[in-house]
Design an enzyme around this catalytic site. Structure first.
Site, PDB file in Angstrom:
ATOM      1  N   THR A 143      92.242  69.293 -23.522  1.00 32.44           N
ATOM      2  CA  THR A 143      90.944  69.619 -22.942  1.00 32.44           C
ATOM      3  C   THR A 143      90.533  70.980 -23.474  1.00 32.44           C
ATOM      4  OG1 THR A 143      91.455  68.374 -20.936  1.00 32.44           O
ATOM      5  CG2 THR A 143      89.633  69.930 -20.822  1.00 32.44           C
ATOM      6  N   LYS A 218      84.881  65.029 -20.428  1.00 33.15           N
ATOM      7  CA  LYS A 218      86.106  65.485 -19.752  1.00 33.15           C
ATOM      8  C   LYS A 218      85.827  66.702 -18.873  1.00 33.15           C
ATOM      9  CE  LYS A 218      90.240  66.156 -18.422  1.00 33.15           C
ATOM     10  NZ  LYS A 218      91.350  66.635 -19.225  1.00 33.15           N
ATOM     11  N   LYS A 289      90.608  77.002 -16.154  1.00 34.99           N
ATOM     12  CA  LYS A 289      90.107  76.994 -17.536  1.00 34.99           C
ATOM     13  C   LYS A 289      89.022  75.942 -17.712  1.00 34.99           C
ATOM     14  CE  LYS A 289      92.543  74.485 -20.197  1.00 34.99           C
ATOM     15  NZ  LYS A 289      92.238  73.294 -20.935  1.00 34.99           N
TER      16      LYS A 289
END
Length: 310
Positions: A143, A218, A289
């Site tokens: 990711t 995502k 994050k």
């Protein structure tokens, strides 16, 4: 006589044009055949060579394990060599441990990469790129930001390789169970070739077009998950502070599960939160994050995300 000469000249010219056109058509057909041959050779190579796997961490270990259980031979590399060695000991006939990421690319037609952070990707990618060439393909399952995926894709394509982004929805347990969801973008032919592997490691895969779109999806998914986790945490805290049951019959988790808000995330995480079981299936630093990346995407497309920002 002039008319006769003109006719002869036209016939000669027509013959030359026909010959030239024929040669051009032959070259065009030969070129197309060469492209098809290269693609077929790449497919044969990917079917006979071992598969590469870079990053044997929380997610990569489970994903690689699924491929190994299916009988796939792997060439693996991990920054912490003990994890690669552990995998090789568990599957001695199927796993080879490479000394560097470049060696994985050298030995494999298709390599999967699952690195945990943007910094890890930036540190490892130069070694990957050093061995990238025609006939080599990289599938990045991390990711990252859409921009990072696009940068890697451009570099791989310049080196005449192929690139597919395939970030996953799912954490440690789905990775080990082969129940991930792959959100892909990039080279469609590579996506089609990798679908058998994706089916081994996951329960679904989707293709969103150009590189970057898979990562955008995502980030949206993980932003929603982060918001849900915050809501559940606050709900449990308020319930307990109000001296109401949380996990008993008639408790908050039971009430939520019986209604429209029933979902797998609450069923899995709710009892763990109440027990103080915070073993990382998806570390908080990585969740933060992803939330930051989602906020960046929101800024880029002009969409305020006040809940995620909070």
């Amino acid at each position: 006589q002039n008319v006769s000469q003109w006719c002869i000249q036209r016939c000669i010219l027509a013959g030359k044009l026909s010959t030239t056109t024929g040669r051009q058509q032959h070259r065009s057909v030969a070129s197309a055949a060469s492209t098809v041959h290269q693609r077929a050779a790449s497919t044969r190579e990917s079917n006979t060579m071992a598969t590469g796997f870079i990053g044997i961490g929380i997610m990569g270990e489970g994903m690689a394990g699924c491929l190994l259980k299916a009988g796939k031979k792997l060439v693996v590399w991990n920054r912490d060599t003990s994890k690669s060695t552990k995998l090789a000991k568990a599957y001695p006939s199927l796993v080879s441990v490479a000394a560097a990421p470049a060696d994985v690319i050298d030995q494999c037609a298709v390599t999967y990469s699952m690195l945990s952070t943007l910094e890890a990707s930036e540190a490892v990618f130069p070694s990957i790129l050093a061995s990238m060439k025609q006939g080599k393909s990289l599938v990045d399952c991390a990711t990252l930001t859409p921009e990072r995926m696009q940068t890697m894709a451009s570099a791989v394509e310049i080196a005449q390789g192929r690139f597919l982004e395939a970030p996953v929805s799912g954490s440690k347990a789905p990775a080990a169970q082969g129940a991930l969801i792959f959100l892909c973008g990039g080279d469609k032919s590579l996506y089609d070739e990798c679908k058998p592997d994706l089916a081994i490691m996951g329960k679904a895969d989707f293709f969103y077009g150009v590189t970057g779109n898979g990562s955008k999806m995502k980030l949206v998914v993980n932003m929603v998950m982060g918001n849900m986790m915050c809501a559940l945490g606050e709900g449990l805290a308020l319930c307990q502070a109000s001296e109401l049951p949380a996990d008993a019959e008639g408790g908050l988790l039971k009430v939520l599960d019986l209604g429209i808000m029933s979902n797998g995330l609450f069923k899995l995480k709710g009892p763990k939160m109440l027990k103080g079981d915070h073993a990382p299936n998806f570390p908080l630093k990585h969740a933060q994050k992803d939330m930051r990346f989602a906020l960046q995407l929101g800024d880029q497309v002009g969409t305020p995300l006040p809940l995620a920002a909070a």
